[in-house]
Structures are given as C-alpha cells and as structure tokens.
Enzyme design. Structure first.
Site, PDB file in Angstrom:
ATOM      1  N   GLU A  49       0.867  -1.172   0.000  1.00 43.31           N
ATOM      2  CA  GLU A  49       0.000   0.000   0.000  1.00 43.31           C
ATOM      3  C   GLU A  49       0.909   1.228   0.000  1.00 43.31           C
ATOM      4  OE1 GLU A  49      -2.288  -0.163   3.544  1.00 43.31           O
ATOM      5  OE2 GLU A  49      -3.180  -2.113   3.107  1.00 43.31           O
ATOM      6  N   ASP A  60      -4.367   8.133  11.095  1.00 42.49           N
ATOM      7  CA  ASP A  60      -2.977   7.718  11.246  1.00 42.49           C
ATOM      8  C   ASP A  60      -2.425   8.045  12.623  1.00 42.49           C
ATOM      9  OD1 ASP A  60      -2.931   6.803   8.643  1.00 42.49           O
ATOM     10  OD2 ASP A  60      -2.273   8.729   7.840  1.00 42.49           O
TER      11      ASP A  60
END
Length: 270
Positions: A49, A60
């Site tokens: 990814e 995140d």
C-alpha cells in the site's frame, strides 16, 4: 484479474495469508521511498500500500503522521506517488494506493483511476470514504478495471458490513482496533471477532479479508494470519526508517522486518 487478486489467490493456494505492507510515498524523499518499497518486496511483501501523504490524516498514528509530514515537506506530489506505485509493480508485488478522499477529488476522480491503472496499480484503499458516498469512485474504478477497498471496524453494524463488502473489490480492510494506527503489544481480541462477522457476509462472494492496525512482529503476524486472508503492517516499517541513520541501513532493516513478518504468515496454523 488484477495483480492484487492474483497475489491473494496465490497466497491462498499456498495455504497462507498474504503479507501487505504500507509505506508513504516520498518519505524521507521520493528516491529513498522507492528503495524502501523495493526492500519490502524483497523481504516478502506480496502487496504494498503506497501512502498518499496528506496534511490532515485522521486515522494515522504519530509515526505514520511524522512520515507523511516529512514526505509533504520534501515536496512529494501525486505524480511521485504514482512513480512509487510503478516501482512496486516493477518489483513484482501488487501495488495499491491508500489515500484519504480529498486528494483524490483534488486530482480528479476519473483521471486518478486511469493514471493509477496506467502506473501498474491494482486499486485504491479509501479509509474515509463510505460506499454510499462513493458512486463517482465506483464508476471510475470500474472503467479503469481496478479494485476498490473499503474499511470495516468493530463498531460496524451487520448492515454496514454487508454494504461495505458488497461495494469492495480485491479485499475488504478490517481495521481491528478503534482509533488510530500504530503498533500494539497484543493484537486486539476484537480482530478475530470482526473477521468472523465479516466472513459471514463474504462467504458466498469469497471476498478476502485483510486485517490491519497494530501488528508489530512476526508472532502477531502469525496470529492474525491464522484467521485472516491478509496481514497489513505499516507503522513498523515507518518506525525503522525513522530510526535508521541512513537509507542503506533503513532498507536492510525494512527487508529484515518484512522477512520476519513473511515467516510469521507462513508459520501460522490455518
């Protein structure tokens, strides 16, 4: 069939889960990020990814945020992201982009789908896009012949699981922990239950289920690989590059970490 679907099918035929690595394009710079993803593939990642750096990454954790901030500070562009995708594809792995939806809209939905396919990409993971709001992307990905990966979480209702899996192609991303990304000492107990619930929905379609958020070593990779179709790891790769004194050392440590994880998925009892 996309390279992603082929890689997942090959792993299944070998009786194991696929190893999926995440790494942001442009960290610490574009050329170095290409070397890092090549090291990840050399170490045993089946799928990479490629992160599209974004200034407001709501999912995140601090390590990936730091890496993305440095990539942005280095001037990483969307074209650079696609260059990293091409490098992954050339190295022999399936290449995905993982991006929040805003940068894709800014680029142009149809244009991004076409350019991602042209770069050798298999598809896109969109953590903040839900199927009900994804009609432009569903049409664009269909036209480009690439996969689209949506996320499910422990909080997802059965109805949400069904909608998300029906809209996904390639695999569905099971986020095993509520909250942001990062390594954990123990893989969440919720991960197995989430996969069981999702598997009940995907049994007829056979859509693979890949688990991410919190996997930090080979033993945890083996644990998740015992019940999931793919094991997703990102923070551990970024942390090794952050900690390394130079790119050569970073690439060696990344390759070694990928090899540890790859051994884990192969050692899993399935």
């Amino acid at each position: 069939m996309t390279v992603l679907r082929r890689k997942l099918a090959e792993a299944k035929a070998e009786g194991r889960a696929a190893l999926v690595g995440y790494y942001p394009a442009g960290f610490p710079d574009v050329a170095s990020s290409i070397r890092v993803v090549q090291a990840m593939v050399a170490g045993g990642c089946d799928v990479i990814e490629v992160g599209f750096p974004y200034s407001d990454p709501t999912m995140d954790g601090p390590v990936i945020q730091q890496a993305a901030d440095r990539a942005l500070a280095a001037g990483t562009t969307p074209k650079d992201v696609l260059a990293v995708v091409r490098a992954v594809a050339d190295a022999g792995a399936a290449a995905l982009v993982m991006s929040y939806w805003n940068p894709i809209e800014k680029y142009g939905v149809d244009a991004f789908a076409a350019d991602l396919a042209a770069a050798g990409g298999s598809g896109l993971i969109t953590p903040d896009l839900i199927p009900e709001e994804a009609e432009p992307w569903i049409k664009a990905s269909d036209a480009a012949g690439i996969d689209r990966i949506f996320l499910v979480a422990p909080s997802s209702t059965d109805e949400r699981l069904a909608k998300t899996c029906a809209a996904s192609r390639g695999f569905v991303y099971a986020a095993s922990l509520m909250g942001v990304t990062g390594t954990r000492d123990k893989v969440a107990a919720t991960a197995r239950r989430l996969v069981e619930r999702t598997r009940a929905v995907t049994r007829d379609s056979g859509l693979p289920i890949c688990v991410g958020l919190g996997i930090s070593n080979g033993a945890q990779a083996a644990e998740v690989a015992s019940y999931a179709d793919g094991v997703i790891v990102g923070t551990g790769f970024c942390q090794r590059v952050l900690d390394a004194p130079d790119v050569d050392t970073a690439c060696q440590q990344v390759r070694d970490f990928a090899a540890e994880l790859a051994a884990g998925v192969r050692a899993a009892a399935r």
